[in-house]
Design an enzyme around this catalytic site. Sequence first.
Site, PDB file in Angstrom:
ATOM      1  N   MET A   1       0.841  -1.203   0.000  1.00 11.97           N
ATOM      2  CA  MET A   1       0.000   0.000   0.000  1.00 11.97           C
ATOM      3  C   MET A   1       0.878   1.255   0.000  1.00 11.97           C
ATOM      4  SD  MET A   1      -3.501  -0.546   0.416  1.00 11.97           S
ATOM      5  CE  MET A   1      -4.324   0.149   1.821  1.00 11.97           C
ATOM      6  N   CYS A   2       0.990   1.953   1.090  1.00 15.16           N
ATOM      7  CA  CYS A   2       1.620   3.274   1.207  1.00 15.16           C
ATOM      8  C   CYS A   2       0.659   4.352   0.690  1.00 15.16           C
ATOM      9  CB  CYS A   2       2.939   3.423   0.464  1.00 15.16           C
ATOM     10  SG  CYS A   2       4.220   2.315   1.043  1.00 15.16           S
ATOM     11  N   GLY A   3       0.744   5.502   1.288  1.00 13.66           N
ATOM     12  CA  GLY A   3      -0.062   6.642   0.838  1.00 13.66           C
ATOM     13  C   GLY A   3       0.843   7.809   0.544  1.00 13.66           C
TER      14      GLY A   3
END
Lengths: 299, 223
Positions: A1-3
């Site tokens: 993921m990561c944002g």
Amino acid sequence: MCGIVGLFLKNKKLEPDLGALLAPMLDSMCGRGPDSAGLAIYDGISPAGVVKISLQHDDLAYDWAKLADELETRIKGKVQYSVNSTHALFFVAGEESAIRVILREIAPKVAIMSMGKRIQIMKETGTPAEVIARFGVSGMRGSHAIAHTRMATESAVTTAGSHPFSTGSDLCLVHNGSLSNHSRLRTNLQREGIVFSTENDTEVAAGYLANRLQHGFSLQAALEASLRDLDGFYTFAVGTASGFAVLRDPIACKPAVLAETDDYVAMASEYRALTSLPGIEHARLWEPEPAVVYNWSHS
Amino acid sequence: MTTIDLENSTVRELNRELHTASAGSWYVKNPRGAHALAVGLNAPLYVEIVGHAGYYCAGMNQEATVIVKGNVATGVAENMMSGRVHVHGHASQSAGATAHGGLLIIDGDASARCGISMKGINIVVKGSVGHMSAFMGQAGDLVVLGDAGDALGDSLYEARLFVRGKVASLGTDCVEKEMRSEHLTALAELLRQSGADADPSEFRRYGSSRKLYNFQRDNVSHY
């Protein structure tokens, strides 16, 4: 993921509020990665011959005054600094590569997060809310910023492994995704003199861009070349002294949304991160096309 | 009509109320890009969401009508079984993914992988669709009034694809097929149900050439 999130202000009147606008954007992306968070914020411009340097040491009681004294002795010039949690922002008279060599020699355990005329990087393990509070991000000013919250998949959860990564003057990169050819690329770039601090794949992408820029590429051209040379999944947000850029790989598995008003250009992994921005209801909203470089800069 | 303001209610509260109802109408305010809005509905409800919705909006829908007066993020109406989902704005990637039935209408564009692995849903996109749309589509119709991106219908099974505009490229095993009267009739009906103002004769039909159904050494370069 990561944002990832980015905010580029077109309206100078908003510059005192950059941190306050950015903080809720980053915080809202916590669910995409709570392991560590960081940001690069661009503000002011250091005087001619003075380098702005973001440094970090794990020890909150680290003696920055002693480091400043030693640095002044070695460069035979003026050093100013301010401490912010585990980080310190130094202004040092001199030339970047020479200062880098001296810092490595006199303070090998101090991490050099960024160097340039305008960039400041802050990053630590912990949730976005913790990192925002630790550095007082909400009170910061600037013209543009990019930020990242990490779900580590590829290298350890450490401060050094957090984003943004900077390997060139005023240049930094945040990344959602993973690169599969970073090992070979790192070796090739090391041969060309790019220095890496971690085993992280994103740092290789930052090093790649720095290398292309050193070879005279524009940011646009460097990012277009990366489509050929980087193998993997990515949405990148890139910060430079004058602006920022966004690029998704040709498969475009990793999300991104862009918003533009008369006052700003904003990007985020998800629209949720943009809902706190003023005037977002009337912003032009769109999803960046795969393999297309989007680039904004202050003239 | 019941109004739920997500400024004051959680998504869980909204979905719980929708899951326990057997009929009725809801008006959902301030979605602010929240994920999983109106998912798993299992009754002929009417839900109107005013604003932009996040991931998986109206996923797994059965029988309900969900209207979104805004954009939707990844996976709108994914795995829908029946009912109707109408997005007034644009849709992000994987719209209608793996859905078995029902009608998904998108007034704007849909990005990559629209109708990926569709299994019986009908999708009408009034704008354009991104790359790899209808990838591995098994059944149902994808209608695109605008253009289609690269690799349309890659590894297609029996989904039928109707595109009015340009197709950037066809995916492996996807070919243009003759538009026969039964296709024109089915297309006209879908356009009517979607309120789309378009002439069925302007569309081209694409489908599977059925060369990848079983492994054949001659096709090895296509896998």
